[in-house]
Scaffold this motif. Structure first.
Motif, mmCIF file in Angstrom:
data_model
loop_
_atom_site.group_PDB
_atom_site.id
_atom_site.type_symbol
_atom_site.label_atom_id
_atom_site.label_comp_id
_atom_site.label_asym_id
_atom_site.label_seq_id
_atom_site.Cartn_x
_atom_site.Cartn_y
_atom_site.Cartn_z
ATOM 1 N N THR A 303 -2.952 0.878 4.648
ATOM 2 C CA THR A 303 -1.866 1.442 5.448
ATOM 3 C C THR A 303 -2.426 2.626 6.222
ATOM 4 O O THR A 303 -3.100 3.490 5.638
ATOM 5 C CB THR A 303 -0.697 1.891 4.564
ATOM 6 N N ARG A 306 -1.959 4.328 13.770
ATOM 7 C CA ARG A 306 -2.707 4.070 15.002
ATOM 8 C C ARG A 306 -2.367 5.155 16.022
ATOM 9 O O ARG A 306 -1.204 5.510 16.189
ATOM 10 C CB ARG A 306 -2.320 2.720 15.605
ATOM 11 N N TYR A 425 8.548 -4.331 17.493
ATOM 12 C CA TYR A 425 7.477 -3.400 17.096
ATOM 13 C C TYR A 425 6.105 -3.983 17.404
ATOM 14 O O TYR A 425 5.227 -3.298 17.957
ATOM 15 C CB TYR A 425 7.620 -3.075 15.613
ATOM 16 N N TYR A 426 5.886 -5.264 17.053
ATOM 17 C CA TYR A 426 4.606 -5.911 17.358
ATOM 18 C C TYR A 426 4.353 -5.912 18.862
ATOM 19 O O TYR A 426 3.252 -5.615 19.333
ATOM 20 C CB TYR A 426 4.593 -7.354 16.836
ATOM 21 N N SER A 429 3.576 -2.296 20.162
ATOM 22 C CA SER A 429 2.238 -1.820 19.812
ATOM 23 C C SER A 429 1.168 -2.593 20.573
ATOM 24 O O SER A 429 0.168 -2.019 21.020
ATOM 25 C CB SER A 429 2.014 -1.904 18.300
ATOM 26 N N TRP A 438 2.928 3.438 12.877
ATOM 27 C CA TRP A 438 2.654 2.994 11.504
ATOM 28 C C TRP A 438 1.971 1.637 11.602
ATOM 29 O O TRP A 438 2.347 0.783 12.408
ATOM 30 C CB TRP A 438 3.959 2.859 10.734
ATOM 31 N N SER A 439 0.963 1.409 10.771
ATOM 32 C CA SER A 439 0.227 0.145 10.823
ATOM 33 C C SER A 439 -0.264 -0.242 9.434
ATOM 34 O O SER A 439 -0.384 0.603 8.536
ATOM 35 C CB SER A 439 -0.978 0.256 11.765
ATOM 36 N N SER A 440 -0.549 -1.501 9.287
ATOM 37 C CA SER A 440 -1.192 -1.988 8.066
ATOM 38 C C SER A 440 -2.074 -3.166 8.429
ATOM 39 O O SER A 440 -1.873 -3.832 9.441
ATOM 40 C CB SER A 440 -0.146 -2.399 7.020
ATOM 41 N N TRP A 441 -3.076 -3.399 7.593
ATOM 42 C CA TRP A 441 -3.927 -4.577 7.749
ATOM 43 C C TRP A 441 -4.252 -5.101 6.371
ATOM 44 O O TRP A 441 -4.672 -4.358 5.494
ATOM 45 C CB TRP A 441 -5.215 -4.241 8.502
ATOM 46 N N SER A 461 -6.129 -7.326 18.288
ATOM 47 C CA SER A 461 -5.325 -6.522 17.369
ATOM 48 C C SER A 461 -5.691 -5.040 17.404
ATOM 49 O O SER A 461 -5.163 -4.258 16.619
ATOM 50 C CB SER A 461 -5.470 -7.053 15.931
ATOM 51 N N ARG A 463 -5.165 -2.560 19.826
ATOM 52 C CA ARG A 463 -3.890 -1.937 20.203
ATOM 53 C C ARG A 463 -3.930 -0.426 20.362
ATOM 54 O O ARG A 463 -2.889 0.198 20.568
ATOM 55 C CB ARG A 463 -2.789 -2.312 19.200
ATOM 56 N N THR A 464 -5.100 0.179 20.238
ATOM 57 C CA THR A 464 -5.184 1.637 20.385
ATOM 58 C C THR A 464 -5.717 2.056 21.750
ATOM 59 O O THR A 464 -5.551 3.211 22.148
ATOM 60 C CB THR A 464 -6.123 2.240 19.324
#
Length: 543
Positions: A303, A306, A425-426, A429, A438-441, A461, A463-464
């Protein structure tokens, strides 16, 4: 007020409110789902946390999608949920050449689409090329970039989809798919088990376009078919009698429910309306701990936050480091995320065997304030209010609230919370419509490269907006390394570079938390939190 006490206040208050709400729901029996008496209960029902953004395998970006997509479609291989070892899927067997570059996958003669058509190697070839279509932004296309010509083919301006001779994917016979790699990769069969790499039915996609993955139109090849989908209610799956392994599938019907709020989901579980609930409310974890039906274990996931480096005020790494240094990760993990989350400043989970990560660094708000002042924002003055984006999820909300309060208190930085449905949200981002997210992988397989490839400059993926040629070169060198130790060292160097640049701020290593009815069999805790519906069964009627 200390960072520790600040992190406690909101969750404790919310915990009491959630407990009162839960008790009220249990006393009144007020269920917001499952009230349609015209629809009998499925053999197995579970709360799928949220509405899947899509049932197209190419868009299976999260657990919410993958749980359902993995039941509707099957790729060349699949993973054993107990051992995470690779098992045959559409391919009954495979072999690799002595040099490790050429893989031959033998397609089962009994493999069928749900409309009765035979499934052949060309179906897989076409589906892979669809993911790699020039200029396409399918999130999982990068999983195939180790294939000869795949990365170059996928770039804008490359040949059209119909002229893909340069890509090392061939179907010389209906029962044979051949994949040629740039360099050896023993993990290929595990990579191919990802739901996103399952084949799709070409005629359906070409006829219906983006609307092909709907009930009544979808043609699939997995253990289940799509019987119905009611938005904000449920997805009902029916056993697929044409699936090659249908004899091993015991569930006739499965309902994946969409329930708003974890308290509602917990109520559905405790009253027997569902057989499986993922991640109950963190505030009620203490009350649930010790139950025989609560299954908790380490997860190969992270968790993190980004940072959108395309924003002028976040393009300075000093600002991003300041925001990261101010965070008390131990407090956030222990008091906010709870449930065994493990604080860390590392991005890649420390050990794929579940060992404890190194201690999280002590927060350094003083150094954070110095960096912020050096960047031209003393005491936070002049820094625009940050929009902190997160999906509709109580745990993500709690974390973002605590982060925003920390930044305000320690740095004088204001953050405005922005909650969106998971699909929006997807999209936000992916399009860079955020400041901090907030992000998770969670790993698709047990390999650090699966985490680090996310932030390749051309990673869908990422996205930053962060791009660093030296980082890309380290990933490329790791891909070409012949010795495991050399590869591991290159990947570790890449992670250090990523963390210094700070396009992300890791917070915690994730955990699996599942409530599973005692009548369910075939459910095994594992590092990927992988629980294929194909392998589950129930004994006796629902409570």
């Amino acid at each position: 007020m200390s960072a520790r006490s600040a992190a406690r206040v909101s969750p404790e208050g919310r915990r009491l409110a959630a407990l009162l709400a839960l008790l009220l729901l249990l006393l009144t029996g007020a269920l917001s789902l499952g009230a349609d008496s015209s629809l009998p209960r499925a053999d197995f029902s579970f709360c799928n946390q949220d509405e899947p953004a899509s049932l197209d395998p190419a868009l299976a970006t999260g657990f919410t999608e993958s749980r359902v997509v993995g039941a509707l479609f099957e790729g060349l291989t699949r993973l054993d949920p107990k051992s995470l070892e690779v098992l045959p899927g559409v391919a009954r067997s495979w072999e690799v050449s002595d040099d490790g570059l050429s893989w031959s996958f033998h397609i089962r003669p009994e493999a069928r689409w749900s409309n009765g058509e035979g499934l052949v190697a060309e179906d897989l070839r076409w589906s892979f090329l669809r993911l790699l279509a020039p200029g396409a932004t399918w999130p999982s296309g990068s999983l195939l970039h180790s294939v000869v010509g795949a990365r170059a083919y996928s770039l804008p301006g490359s040949p059209s989809l119909g002229d893909a001779h340069s890509v090392g994917i061939a179907a010389p016979r209906p029962d044979l798919l051949r994949i040629t790699l740039q360099r050896p990769n023993a993990a290929l069969p595990k990579i191919l088990a990802a739901p996103a790499l399952a084949p799709v039915h070409r005629a359906s996609v070409e006829r219906w376009g983006s609307a092909w993955a709907q009930a009544g139109r979808m043609v699939c090849n997995g253990p289940f078919t799509l019987e119905l989908r009611r938005l904000k209610d449920r997805i009902r799956l029916a056993r697929n009698p044409l699936y090659w392994g249908a004899d091993a599938v015991t569930l006739e019907r499965v309902d994946a429910l969409t329930a708003n709020g974890k308290t509602t989901q917990l109520n559905l579980y405790l009253t027997g309306a569902v057989d499986w609930m993922i991640k109950p409310p963190a505030g009620l974890f203490d009350e649930l701990e010790g139950r025989s039906d609560l299954i908790v274990g380490p997860q190969y996931g992270s968790t993190f936050l980004r940072f959108n480096v395309r924003r002028p005020h976040l393009s300075d790494a000093r600002v991003r480091r300041a925001l990261s240094l101010a965070l008390d990760r131990a407090s956030l993990a222990h008091h906010v995320l709870r449930m065994g989350h493990r604080a860390t400043a590392a991005y890649v989970p420390s050990d794929q065997l579940g060992a404890s990560p190194p201690p999280a660094p002590v927060p350094d708000p003083e150094r954070a304030r110095e960096l912020l002042a050096q960047a031209g924002y003393p005491g936070g003055a002049g820094l625009p209010t940050l929009e902190l984006l997160f999906p509709r999820d109580e745990s993500a909300r709690d974390l973002c609230e605590a982060v925003a309060e920390t930044w305000r208190r320690e740095l004088g930085v204001n953050a405005r919370l922005a909650v969106q449905t998971r699909k929006v949200y997807y999209d936000s981002s992916a399009q860079g419509l955020y400041d901090v997210a907030w992000s998770s992988w969670i790993g698709d397989w047990l390999d650090p490269a699966n985490f680090l490839d996310v932030f390749h400059s051309r990673g869908a993926s990422n996205r930053t907006g962060w791009a660093e040629p030296a980082y890309d070169e380290l990933l490329s060198a790791a891909e070409q390394a012949n010795q495991p130790a050399a590869r591991a060292a290159l990947l570790a160097q890449a992670e250090r570079l990523l963390l210094r640049a700070c396009p992300i701020a890791p917070i915690a290593q994730r955990v699996n938390v599942n409530l599973v009815s005692p009548r369910v069999t075939g459910f095994h805790d594992n590092l990927l939190d992988l629980h294929p519906l194909r392998d589950l069964a129930v004994t006796g009627p629902p409570p």
